[in-house]
Enzyme design. Structure first.
Site, PDB file in Angstrom:
ATOM      1  N   ARG A  21      83.833 -37.846 -14.666  1.00  8.35           N
ATOM      2  CA  ARG A  21      84.477 -38.907 -15.461  1.00  8.35           C
ATOM      3  C   ARG A  21      85.565 -39.631 -14.505  1.00  8.35           C
ATOM      4  NH1 ARG A  21      87.218 -37.874 -20.003  1.00  8.35           N
ATOM      5  NH2 ARG A  21      87.124 -40.037 -20.500  1.00  8.35           N
ATOM      6  N   LYS A  32      88.748 -25.786 -18.841  1.00  9.06           N
ATOM      7  CA  LYS A  32      87.598 -26.629 -18.792  1.00  9.06           C
ATOM      8  C   LYS A  32      86.209 -25.634 -18.273  1.00  9.06           C
ATOM      9  CE  LYS A  32      85.722 -30.986 -17.455  1.00  9.06           C
ATOM     10  NZ  LYS A  32      86.232 -32.457 -17.368  1.00  9.06           N
ATOM     11  N   ARG A  45      96.356 -35.606 -21.309  1.00 16.13           N
ATOM     12  CA  ARG A  45      96.997 -34.527 -20.883  1.00 16.13           C
ATOM     13  C   ARG A  45      97.759 -33.836 -22.016  1.00 16.13           C
ATOM     14  NH1 ARG A  45      97.106 -32.448 -15.135  1.00 16.13           N
ATOM     15  NH2 ARG A  45      96.172 -34.085 -14.028  1.00 16.13           N
TER      16      ARG A  45
END
Ligand code: BTN
Length: 326
Positions: free
Chosen positions: A123, A188, A323
């Protein structure tokens, strides 16, 4: 099959094979075997060489197979497949589908998986680290009319589909960081990229790209600048063929419902897996513009709601990156 792939096939079970034995199987010298072993290492594969034992892959590798993916699909999902390409190497599975000019019916999808991406896309223009054989790189098409997009939320429901697939394979401790990062224990594990093209009146052609870290070699992991996880850390040795089939299947179910009913039926499930709800976050609006606030869930269009000293503001995916402040 190229020599490099035949060598990989011979090493795929993770057992040691001597250079001499490999050479005899491939009909080449031991020096040539060594050259091809180096080529595998350059692809990002972790090949161990031990004197007196030979070579082995640090992690056994079950190759992607067209038949295995198709066999793992239910009849209903199989009926939604227009084509399935299993590639050794490509710049990006999503680019592959965007380039291919094949037209297909609106109710079926073209699917592409690859062992290796030379220019994997993430992304917001980022790179997606894509070493050979150690992750799933999956893209598929989907056609939607304008009304089916329901003004937003599409990328969020695709994340729910990927999460459902992972849960079906027994992975827990999962969460979603808005808009669609799949986290395992806060790190992630998977990412989703949507490419949408078409005239403003629709229909729109979607290419949905999903990357899942399965067993990342150290060399590739060192290129990732954020906390990451792979399925091996989740205690799962998921077969990538099965994983691809499960993701396609759950995506079809979720997208069909989203096209009919929008985001509302998914709101409770989203809330359940929202990794940042109630946490202090920093949003990057552009290079020099950051703001802070408390994440306060999503609105009816899937936009992130930010609480800035009691004032609620909404931000759409694509406009910002998030974040979490520790
Ligand atoms: C993200 O930045 O989180 C999205 C990552 C998406 C990666 C996948 S891998 C398959 C498909 N092909 C690409 O080039 N990107 C997506």
């Amino acid at each position: 099959m190229t020599l490099r792939l035949r060598l990989l096939d011979l090493l795929s079970d993770g057992n040691f094979r001597s250079g001499q034995w490999l050479g005899s199987q491939l009909g080449v010298s031991r020096a040539a075997v060594w050259k091809h072993v180096r080529a595998l290492a350059e692809l990002g594969l972790d090949v161990q060489a031990v004197h007196g034992k030979g070579y082995r892959l640090a992690h056994p590798l079950a190759p992607l197979r067209r038949g295995a993916i198709l066999r793992a699909l239910s009849p209903a999902a199989l009926a939604r497949v227009d084509s399935l390409d299993v590639l050794q190497e490509i710049d990006s599975t999503s680019n592959f589908l965007k380039r291919s000019s094949l037209t297909c019916r609106s109710d079926v999808s073209r699917i592409c998986v690859a062992e290796h991406q030379t220019a994997g896309r993430g992304r917001r223009g980022r790179q997606w680290v894509s070493p050979y054989g150690s992750s799933l790189y999956l893209s598929f098409t989907r056609q939607v009319d304008g009304a089916g997009l329901h003004n937003g939320g599409l990328s969020l429901v695709v994340a729910l589909a990927v999460l459902r697939a992972l849960r079906q394979l027994g992975v827990d401790r999962l969460a979603i960081k808005w808009p669609n990062d799949i986290l395992y224990a806060g790190r992630k594990l998977a990412g989703i990229l949507l490419d949408i093209s078409g005239e403003s009146a629709g229909p729109y052609a979607l290419v949905i790209g999903v990357g899942i870290n399965v067993n990342l070699p150290a060399s590739a992991a060192s290129e990732i600048d954020r906390p990451w996880a792979d399925l091996s850390q989740c205690g799962r040795s998921a077969d990538r063929n099965e994983l691809a089939a499960r993701i396609f299947e759950t995506s079809m179910v979720v997208l069909d419902q989203f096209m009919r009913e929008g985001l509302t039926p998914f709101a409770a499930e989203w809330q359940c897996y929202d990794a940042i709800a109630g946490r202090e976050v920093e949003l990057q609006l552009d290079r020099d513009n950051r703001i802070r606030g408390l994440a306060n869930g999503i609105d009816g269009q899937g936009a992130l709601v930010l609480d800035r000293d009691g004032v609620l503001q909404c931000f759409h995916a694509g406009e910002v990156s998030v974040r979490v402040k520790e």
